[in-house]
Design a protein around this motif. Structure first.
Motif, PDB file in Angstrom:
ATOM      1  N   ARG A 113       0.815  -1.206   0.000  1.00 32.43           N
ATOM      2  CA  ARG A 113       0.000   0.000   0.000  1.00 32.43           C
ATOM      3  C   ARG A 113       0.858   1.269   0.000  1.00 32.43           C
ATOM      4  N   PHE A 114       2.157   1.114   0.188  1.00 33.76           N
ATOM      5  CA  PHE A 114       3.038   2.275   0.156  1.00 33.76           C
ATOM      6  C   PHE A 114       3.807   2.381  -1.155  1.00 33.76           C
ATOM      7  N   SER A 115       4.064   1.261  -1.782  1.00 25.91           N
ATOM      8  CA  SER A 115       4.832   1.265  -3.029  1.00 25.91           C
ATOM      9  C   SER A 115       4.106   0.403  -4.055  1.00 25.91           C
ATOM     10  N   ALA A 116       3.547   1.073  -5.062  1.00 25.40           N
ATOM     11  CA  ALA A 116       2.731   0.348  -6.043  1.00 25.40           C
ATOM     12  C   ALA A 116       3.537  -0.736  -6.761  1.00 25.40           C
ATOM     13  N   ALA A 117       4.763  -0.407  -7.101  1.00 21.57           N
ATOM     14  CA  ALA A 117       5.552  -1.343  -7.894  1.00 21.57           C
ATOM     15  C   ALA A 117       6.437  -2.246  -7.046  1.00 21.57           C
ATOM     16  N   GLY A 118       6.612  -1.890  -5.773  1.00 26.16           N
ATOM     17  CA  GLY A 118       7.550  -2.648  -4.959  1.00 26.16           C
ATOM     18  C   GLY A 118       8.979  -2.315  -5.330  1.00 26.16           C
ATOM     19  N   PHE A 119       9.897  -3.144  -4.878  1.00 26.41           N
ATOM     20  CA  PHE A 119      11.328  -2.807  -5.012  1.00 26.41           C
ATOM     21  C   PHE A 119      12.107  -3.837  -5.843  1.00 26.41           C
ATOM     22  N   LEU A 120      11.411  -4.860  -6.332  1.00 23.79           N
ATOM     23  CA  LEU A 120      12.130  -5.933  -7.018  1.00 23.79           C
ATOM     24  C   LEU A 120      11.988  -5.894  -8.528  1.00 23.79           C
ATOM     25  N   GLY A 121      10.998  -5.133  -9.024  1.00 24.81           N
ATOM     26  CA  GLY A 121      10.777  -5.093 -10.465  1.00 24.81           C
ATOM     27  C   GLY A 121      10.487  -6.489 -10.990  1.00 24.81           C
TER      28      GLY A 121
ATOM     29  N   GLU B  93      18.885 -11.348  -1.906  1.00 21.58           N
ATOM     30  CA  GLU B  93      20.276 -11.433  -1.424  1.00 21.58           C
ATOM     31  C   GLU B  93      21.255 -11.454  -2.592  1.00 21.58           C
ATOM     32  N   ASP B  94      20.831 -12.103  -3.693  1.00 26.09           N
ATOM     33  CA  ASP B  94      21.721 -12.184  -4.852  1.00 26.09           C
ATOM     34  C   ASP B  94      21.829 -10.836  -5.563  1.00 26.09           C
ATOM     35  N   ILE B  95      20.705 -10.112  -5.580  1.00 24.47           N
ATOM     36  CA  ILE B  95      20.755  -8.760  -6.175  1.00 24.47           C
ATOM     37  C   ILE B  95      21.791  -7.932  -5.419  1.00 24.47           C
ATOM     38  N   MET B  96      21.718  -8.012  -4.085  1.00 23.42           N
ATOM     39  CA  MET B  96      22.640  -7.222  -3.263  1.00 23.42           C
ATOM     40  C   MET B  96      24.083  -7.655  -3.470  1.00 23.42           C
TER      41      MET B  96
ATOM     42  N   PHE C 218      21.265  -2.322  -1.113  1.00 27.07           N
ATOM     43  CA  PHE C 218      20.192  -2.807  -1.992  1.00 27.07           C
ATOM     44  C   PHE C 218      19.860  -1.727  -3.018  1.00 27.07           C
ATOM     45  N   PHE C 219      20.278  -1.966  -4.257  1.00 21.89           N
ATOM     46  CA  PHE C 219      20.057  -0.998  -5.336  1.00 21.89           C
ATOM     47  C   PHE C 219      18.717  -1.252  -6.036  1.00 21.89           C
ATOM     48  N   GLN C 220      17.929  -2.204  -5.525  1.00 17.95           N
ATOM     49  CA  GLN C 220      16.624  -2.632  -6.041  1.00 17.95           C
ATOM     50  C   GLN C 220      16.799  -3.527  -7.276  1.00 17.95           C
ATOM     51  N   GLY C 221      15.700  -4.270  -7.542  1.00 15.85           N
ATOM     52  CA  GLY C 221      15.750  -5.239  -8.630  1.00 15.85           C
ATOM     53  C   GLY C 221      15.638  -4.583  -9.992  1.00 15.85           C
ATOM     54  N   LYS C 222      16.109  -5.275 -11.018  1.00 11.12           N
ATOM     55  CA  LYS C 222      16.015  -4.732 -12.381  1.00 11.12           C
ATOM     56  C   LYS C 222      14.532  -4.615 -12.755  1.00 11.12           C
ATOM     57  N   GLY C 223      14.141  -3.464 -13.303  1.00 10.42           N
ATOM     58  CA  GLY C 223      12.741  -3.223 -13.656  1.00 10.42           C
ATOM     59  C   GLY C 223      12.000  -2.427 -12.592  1.00 10.42           C
TER      60      GLY C 223
END
Lengths: 164, 340
Positions: A29-37, A44-47, A141-146
């Motif tokens: 409810r705070f982030s429509a797209a989330g952080f992972l794309g 953990e692997d993204i990081m 955490f630079f967030q997921g691609k997308g």
């Protein structure tokens, strides 16, 4: 190291933790797209992949965060007018009402609003928010691609003038 | 036959102004709402938004770990707690802003939806239940979106742009944000005639009763509470000196300019000064140019007699406070509604 099915098994707790992590970093409810794309990798692997990329470039994460923070502040102080933050890189800030909590518990809330950094020569750009800066700073955490607020570590380092 | 009554604890609000009884362990947020006292909240009671702060003045227990990131050290020292995480098992006394006693939940419908600029929407909400609202010019409401495209309903704050004299509804100005859940719903889904609900009014941003000259500075949808205050001052035949600065990037970001200039004949001593910071020289703009802070400094180099009313992004407010302080205005006479 063998390649037997046994060696590919993760402990039950690790699977549950990964599911939890994907859930808290997903749309809310705070982030429509989330952080992972659309990134299929484990958070953990993204990081760890991004940390490895920065290390390979010889860029210190703290230095990148510090540079990004100064550039963000400079753009915010320009009240929406374009400001050159490094050679060829222009930043434009857009304020927004309200705050957004970190997806991780007990980390507080962050002002909404974002700064868009654009490299004039190539048109490459990324958006930075106080929350995304916090996620890089505290978790690497630079967030997921997308994800709309994914920061590519190499692009950011180049645009901030930390690497050629 | 005797029936055992469930035990309750007493919550004393503002020194006996209201006393409610709740089951032990019920959160203050939920207990207050069940008794008609609506504290602001955007996360539904999950210690995420930090909006539901109350001051516990008696019977306090230490804040929980989940509250700490949302409370400053000075707030903790002053007894502030998150109402959603405070679950009294004994009697408790709290203090809240008095204006929260007049907060109600409202249902209404969208009477008018207009695009004010390319990225700002004007919404007029006509109240259906209750049919009227009382508020002070400068206050805000917390509106609720509907679920759409799999997204949860969310609560967001918006200043009221209409004057208190129009009690049959409220007007809002909403700026589109690229990934905003509420704003995308308002821009892309919400239609005229649709139902909408909100709670309010909230906030302490308002014109003082003094006779001091007023310096108003705003940008974008920060004009909403300023416009409400100005319309109210017109109705009250205010004769204070008022200088209203509106900062924007370019002409396409300006709106309500004609209505604001009209007030120069409707108020005793009012001047509206729009200023553009990124308008091309070829655009034909003959008004003020530059950052709004520079324009304020240029036009009112000595602010010492003024009261300032600021509304906009945190960056704009912080920059304005710095300039106004340099121009001689004491902190105590700077009032602001920071979009944070």
């Amino acid at each position: 190291m063998t390649n037997s099915p046994e060696s590919n098994k993760q402990p039950v707790q690790a699977v549950a933790d990964e599911r939890d992590l994907r859930k808290i970093l997903g749309p809310s409810r705070f982030s429509a797209a989330g952080f992972l794309g659309a990134d299929p990798r484990r958070p953990e692997d993204i990081m760890s992949d991004d940390a490895a990329m920065l290390a390979g470039l010889g860029v210190d994460k703290e230095r990148l965060v510090d540079t990004l923070r100064k550039a963000y502040d400079a753009a915010e102080q320009a009240l929406g007018a374009p400001v050159t933050v490094s050679a060829g890189c222009v930043a434009v800030h857009c304020g927004a009402r309200g705050k957004i909590p970190s997806p991780f518990a007990n980390e507080g809330t962050f002002a909404k609003g974002e700064t868009v950094f654009t490299l004039a020569a190539s048109g490459a750009s990324f958006s930075l928010t106080p929350l995304s800066l916090h996620l890089i700073d505290k978790h690497g955490f630079f967030q997921g691609k997308g994800s709309p607020y994914r920061v590519e570590p190499d692009v950011a380092a180049r645009m901030m003038g930390l690497i050629k | 036959m005797e029936t055992a009554q469930a035990p309750t604890v007493a919550i004393d609000i503002n020194g006996g102004k209201k006393i409610i009884r709740v089951k032990p362990g019920t959160s203050l947020l939920a207990g207050c709402a069940r008794n008609g006292l609506f504290l602001p909240s955007a996360c539904g009671g999950n210690a995420r938004c930090g909006y539901c702060k109350v001051k516990v003045v008696g019977g306090a227990t230490p804040p929980l770990a989940a509250e700490l990131p949302l409370l400053s050290e000075s707030e903790i020292a002053a007894g502030m707690r998150l109402a959603c995480q405070t679950k009294p098992v004994g009697d408790l006394a709290i203090a809240v802003p008095d204006e929260l006693f007049s907060v109600k939940r409202f249902s209404g419908k969208i009477a008018r939806k207009t695009l004010v600029t390319y990225d700002i929407l004007g919404l007029s909400i006509e109240l259906t239940n209750p049919k009227t609202i009382e508020f002070t010019a400068g206050q805000y409401i917390q509106a609720k979106s509907m679920s759409y495209l799999g997204r949860d309903a969310v609560l967001r704050d918006f200043s009221i742009a209409s004057p208190p004299s129009d009690s049959s509804g409220v007007d809002l100005l909403i700026r589109r944000t690229k990934n905003g859940i509420f704003t995308r719903w308002a821009f892309d889904v919400l239609k005229e005639g649709d139902a909408i609900s909100f709670s309010g009014p909230y906030g302490a941003f308002r014109a003082s009763e003094s006779a001091a000259p007023m310096l108003m500075v705003c940008g974008s949808t920060g004009l909403a509470p300023i416009w409400s205050i100005l319309q109210d001052l017109v109705r009250k035949k205010c004769n204070r000196t008022i200088r209203c600065f509106f900062g924007a990037l370019s002409q396409k970001d300006l709106f309500m300019v004609e209505e604001l200039h009209k007030l120069e004949t409707g108020l005793a001593d009012f001047k509206f000064i729009p200023a553009l910071s990124s308008e091309p020289e070829s655009g034909g703009w003959t008004g003020e140019r530059g950052l709004i802070t520079e324009v304020v400094r240029r036009n009112v180099p000595d602010c010492s007699r003024f009261e300032a009313y600021l509304c906009g992004s945190p960056g704009m407010i912080n920059a304005c406070i710095a300039v106004l302080t340099q121009c001689g205005l004491p902190d105590a006479r700077i009032f602001y509604d920071k979009f944070a």
